[in-house]
Motif scaffolding. Structure first.
Motif, PDB file in Angstrom:
ATOM      1  N   GLY A 138      21.471 -18.243  -7.159  1.00 23.06           N
ATOM      2  CA  GLY A 138      23.245 -18.262  -6.985  1.00 23.06           C
ATOM      3  C   GLY A 138      23.788 -18.227  -7.715  1.00 23.06           C
ATOM      4  O   GLY A 138      24.738 -17.751  -8.569  1.00 23.06           O
ATOM      5  N   ALA A 139      23.632 -19.099  -9.084  1.00 26.20           N
ATOM      6  CA  ALA A 139      24.639 -19.604 -10.460  1.00 26.20           C
ATOM      7  C   ALA A 139      24.156 -18.934 -11.130  1.00 26.20           C
ATOM      8  O   ALA A 139      24.859 -18.267 -11.767  1.00 26.20           O
ATOM      9  N   ILE A 173      32.761 -21.512 -11.669  1.00 23.89           N
ATOM     10  CA  ILE A 173      32.476 -21.386 -12.724  1.00 23.89           C
ATOM     11  C   ILE A 173      33.537 -20.611 -12.952  1.00 23.89           C
ATOM     12  O   ILE A 173      33.930 -20.188 -14.469  1.00 23.89           O
ATOM     13  N   ALA A 174      34.435 -19.535 -12.544  1.00 19.71           N
ATOM     14  CA  ALA A 174      35.668 -19.101 -12.664  1.00 19.71           C
ATOM     15  C   ALA A 174      36.743 -19.905 -12.729  1.00 19.71           C
ATOM     16  O   ALA A 174      37.595 -20.337 -14.394  1.00 19.71           O
ATOM     17  N   LEU A 280      23.820 -23.793 -17.790  1.00 18.56           N
ATOM     18  CA  LEU A 280      24.155 -24.058 -15.923  1.00 18.56           C
ATOM     19  C   LEU A 280      24.083 -25.808 -16.408  1.00 18.56           C
ATOM     20  O   LEU A 280      24.686 -26.444 -15.574  1.00 18.56           O
ATOM     21  N   LYS A 281      22.736 -26.145 -17.089  1.00 19.41           N
ATOM     22  CA  LYS A 281      22.331 -27.914 -16.807  1.00 19.41           C
ATOM     23  C   LYS A 281      23.447 -28.367 -17.697  1.00 19.41           C
ATOM     24  O   LYS A 281      23.602 -29.778 -17.489  1.00 19.41           O
ATOM     25  N   LYS A 290      28.949 -28.305  -9.446  1.00 19.15           N
ATOM     26  CA  LYS A 290      28.458 -29.103  -8.674  1.00 19.15           C
ATOM     27  C   LYS A 290      27.537 -28.018  -7.352  1.00 19.15           C
ATOM     28  O   LYS A 290      27.467 -26.741  -6.963  1.00 19.15           O
ATOM     29  N   VAL A 291      26.073 -28.672  -7.079  1.00 20.03           N
ATOM     30  CA  VAL A 291      25.353 -27.712  -5.879  1.00 20.03           C
ATOM     31  C   VAL A 291      25.421 -28.427  -4.073  1.00 20.03           C
ATOM     32  O   VAL A 291      25.585 -29.437  -4.373  1.00 20.03           O
TER      33      VAL A 291
END
Length: 328
Positions: A138-139, A173-174, A280-281, A290-291
């Protein structure tokens, strides 16, 4: 080792837990003891073979015409490296990693071999295995398309389906890239999407986003439930429409290309490399991402997990524990 296998396409009940042979890593592979995996929409489509018509033939070739070629589903995972092939240099035994396994599936098992050059990275240190397992598809998808759209500071971005897996990452992310983000979701998820950083939220059950007098530089369709014509109505000249779920009909694509300067970025898999996961890490460890986890299931509850995701109302991600602790 234990694995969840399926030998025929069909409902969640085709999934069965069985003992299968534990894999042995090749010279350039790592062997991961899987701690957690997920149930994604892609898993649902692969299990039931309910794919968009445009993907029917490629999917049959990839997945199998009469029965599955790859009997173990699972497209993302997190775990600990148990052994490495003799040519592996990026990782060592004991490293905690997270990875996408989209190309070969196989994450619904206690062990999985992965190429060290594939989409695998060291797990973020500040989250659990379960949370890390929910990042790689997803990410990575959200990041890929947002980069392709070349979002600039203060541009206006609308994310339709902002509470789902891809959508919840797209909002964050945006925002990281400086956008002004509007999230579209249901009433129950408005506060969640606000908490992810959305500047505005629209309840699609109460309001039509296309009739509010707003226009956007980028529209990110994460669930394929909006109207394409409505999106085009509020997409600025030269703006970008992203649909990560399925391709548009050829006539719509051709007409848009011929009659406007609007750009279309449509469904495709992100490149199978580790670069995006490394990025992403860093976002996660710097508390910029956040997840969102809707539910956790145990390994022997994976049929129930598939039933839940198949209903189409999950929030963020659904995680399946493969290790000893539910939220390890």
């Amino acid at each position: 080792m234990k694995a969840i296998v399926y030998t025929n396409y069909g409902p969640p009940d085709v999934l069965q837990q069985k003992e299968v042979e534990k894999p042995i890593p090749k010279e350039n592979e790592i062997l991961v003891k899987v701690k957690a995996t997920t149930v994604t929409v892609a898993d649902i489509r692969s299990r039931s073979f309910t794919v968009p018509p445009a993907f029917w033939l490629p999917a049959r070739i990839t997945l199998g015409f009469r029965q599955p070629k790859k009997e173990i589903l699972g497209m993302e995972l997190a775990g600990e490296i148990e052994s490495v092939g003799k040519d592996v240099t990026r990782f060592k035994v004991g490293d905690q990693v997270f990875a996408a396994s989209l190309s070969g599936f196989g994450a619904y098992a206690e062990y999985k071999c992965l190429s060290e050059d594939g989409p695998v990275s060291i797990k973020p240190s500040n989250i659990t295995f379960g949370e890390a397992a929910a990042i790689p598809i997803g990410a990575r998808t959200a990041l890929y398309f947002i980069r392709k759209a070349n979002i600039q500071n203060e541009q206006k971005v609308l994310v339709y389906g902002a509470s789902g897996s891809v959508g919840s990452y797209a909002v964050q992310i945006a925002k990281y890239f400086g956008a002004n983000v509007t999230g579209v979701c249901s009433t129950a998820n408005l506060e969640l999407v606000k908490s992810l950083g959305a500047d505005k939220v629209i309840d699609y059950t109460a309001e039509d986003f296309s009739s509010k007098g707003e226009s956007y530089d980028v529209i990110f369709e994460a669930v394929n439930k909006s109207s394409f014509s409505a999106c085009m109505k509020v997409l600025k000249k030269g703006g970008t429409y992203i649909n990560v779920t399925e391709p548009l009909p050829d006539d719509q694509m051709l007409w848009t290309h011929l009659t406007s300067s609007k750009k279309l970025l449509l469904s495709r898999n992100a490149p199978e490399t580790s670069e995006a996961l490394d990025f992403l890490k860093e976002l996660v460890e710097n508390e910029k991402l956040k997840v969102v986890v809707d539910r956790y299931y145990e390994f022997d509850e994976i049929v129930e997990a598939h039933r839940y995701v198949e209903k189409g109302h999950k929030i963020g991600n659904v995680v399946v524990n493969v290790g000893d602790n539910l939220k390890s």
